[in-house]
Enzyme design. Structure first.
Site, short mmCIF file in Angstrom:
data_model
loop_
_atom_site.label_atom_id
_atom_site.label_comp_id
_atom_site.label_asym_id
_atom_site.label_seq_id
_atom_site.Cartn_x
_atom_site.Cartn_y
_atom_site.Cartn_z
N ILE A 224 0.87 -1.19 0.00
CA ILE A 224 0.00 0.00 0.00
C ILE A 224 0.90 1.23 0.00
CG2 ILE A 224 -1.93 1.17 1.14
CD1 ILE A 224 -1.99 -1.38 3.04
N HIS A 225 0.76 2.08 -1.02
CA HIS A 225 1.61 3.28 -1.01
C HIS A 225 0.99 4.50 -1.67
CE1 HIS A 225 2.43 2.45 -5.24
NE2 HIS A 225 2.95 3.66 -5.32
N ARG A 226 -0.04 4.33 -2.48
CA ARG A 226 -0.55 5.46 -3.26
C ARG A 226 -1.20 6.51 -2.38
NH1 ARG A 226 -0.42 5.61 -8.68
NH2 ARG A 226 0.19 3.67 -9.73
N ARG B 52 5.35 6.26 3.95
CA ARG B 52 4.17 7.12 4.00
C ARG B 52 2.99 6.39 4.62
NH1 ARG B 52 3.80 9.11 -1.05
NH2 ARG B 52 2.56 7.39 -1.84
#
Length: 350
Positions: free
Chosen positions: A202-204, A235
């Site tokens: 998960i990064h967007r 993030r």
């Protein structure tokens, strides 16, 4: 020919690993790292383990708002372009590094070659969509990874200079898949066995920056009661903490990993649950069912071929995908023959 290649983020390092060596067989390449990804696990480790040539310049730009980050890159890249006087600037993908490198070159009347041209999500709220469209319209050479990408370019009036060469990330996976097996001790230390876990990333920003979306994702992973391995992007880690989200005990959080470890995790997993464009493709290359936690994807062929399921951030859909999704047919040859890098060299060497 003197070629400047600009990279700045993990997927670009992987693509450069497949392309730079071939370019350097016949041309002079100057590699610039913008420093957009600067964490060691997100950056330096890729250069080391993939044997990418050491960057000739590292701009150390770091994080920041889009305008600030892109502006700093433009300022520093212009100095280097003027000094080095390249014949061509080569860019990859859709990051701020991509746009800054292409825009700077275009202003100085230096031809631009865009690898991974023609991708479209048709969601202009995504910074990546803005970057890729603008870069395509600034480029002389547009290296499309699929026929769909070619069609997208044609619809925008871009006909000249378009080449369907296949996907350079397919080149990279073929090159490094066997080498990744040397990292088997990494898997053993995590207590993982083949086909007994699901891999997630998960990064967007569209998912991490909104509490409801990230809460749904973390909730789905946790409530699936499946063993999930989650290499945690910095993030994402930050927002999980800020939002006070509770991660289930079935989710094994690990630090970001290098490319070889990532390929090993992908190849050993049951399924992959992600919001990453690159990971979607790697799942396809490695024959793994993929659940994509986005509302749309640039890699529509993987969905059409029924090896990728789009769920958005709907908790019930994500859980259903984790528990039940399975491809219904054999894979088609969508991404070329694994020789995209050689085809790039053939075109730019003309």
């Amino acid at each position: 020919m003197k070629i400047i290649t600009v990279v700045g983020a993990r997927p670009q390092f992987i693509k450069a690993a497949a392309v730079s060596g071939i370019i350097r067989e016949k041309h002079q390449e100057i590699l610039i790292h913008t420093g957009q990804h600067y964490d060691e696990n997100m950056s330096e480790v890729f250069f080391q383990e993939l044997d990418i040539p050491k960057p000739d310049y590292n701009l150390n730009i770091g994080s920041g708002n889009h305008g600030e980050q892109t502006g700093k890159m433009l300022i520093e890249l212009e100095k280097i372009y003027i000094k080095e006087k390249p014949d061509l600037v080569l860019v990859y993908g859709d990051t701020n590094s991509t746009l800054a490198a292409a825009l700077c070159a275009s202003k100085l009347l230096i031809p631009v070659a865009h690898v991974e041209a023609g991708l479209r999500s048709f969601n202009m709220k995504m910074p990546e969509e803005q970057n890729r469209i603008l870069t395509d319209h600034l480029s002389k050479f547009l290296f499309a990874p699929t026929e769909t990408a070619v069609i997208n370019l044609h619809k925008e009036g871009i006909i000249k200079g378009v080449f369907n060469i296949g996907d350079v990330m397919f080149d990279a996976v073929l090159k490094f898949k066997d080498l990744s097996r040397n990292k088997i001790d990494f898997l053993n230390k995590l207590g993982l066995s083949e086909n007994e876990f699901i891999l997630s990333t998960i990064h967007r920003a569209e998912n991490t920056n909104y509490i409801d979306r990230l809460e749904n994702i973390i909730g789905a992973l946790s409530e699936s009661n499946k063993k999930i391995v989650l290499p945690l992007h910095p993030r994402t880690k930050k927002y999980i903490s800020e939002y006070g989200l509770k991660v289930g005990e079935n989710v094994k959080i690990i630090e970001p990993v290098g490319y070889l470890e990532m390929v090993l995790l992908e190849s050993m997993s049951q399924k992959i649950v992600t919001d990453s464009g690159g990971v979607q493709k790697e799942a396809f290359f490695l024959g793994k069912p993929c659940i994509t936690m986005r509302d749309e994807t640039e890699w529509v062929e993987t969905v059409q071929n029924d090896w990728n399921m789009l769920t958005g951030t709907n908790k019930a859909k994500i859980i259903d995908g984790i528990l039940n999704f399975a491809p219904s047919k054999e894979q088609e040859k969508i991404f070329g023959d694994g020789k995209a890098a050689s085809k790039i060299l053939e075109v730019i060497g003309q």
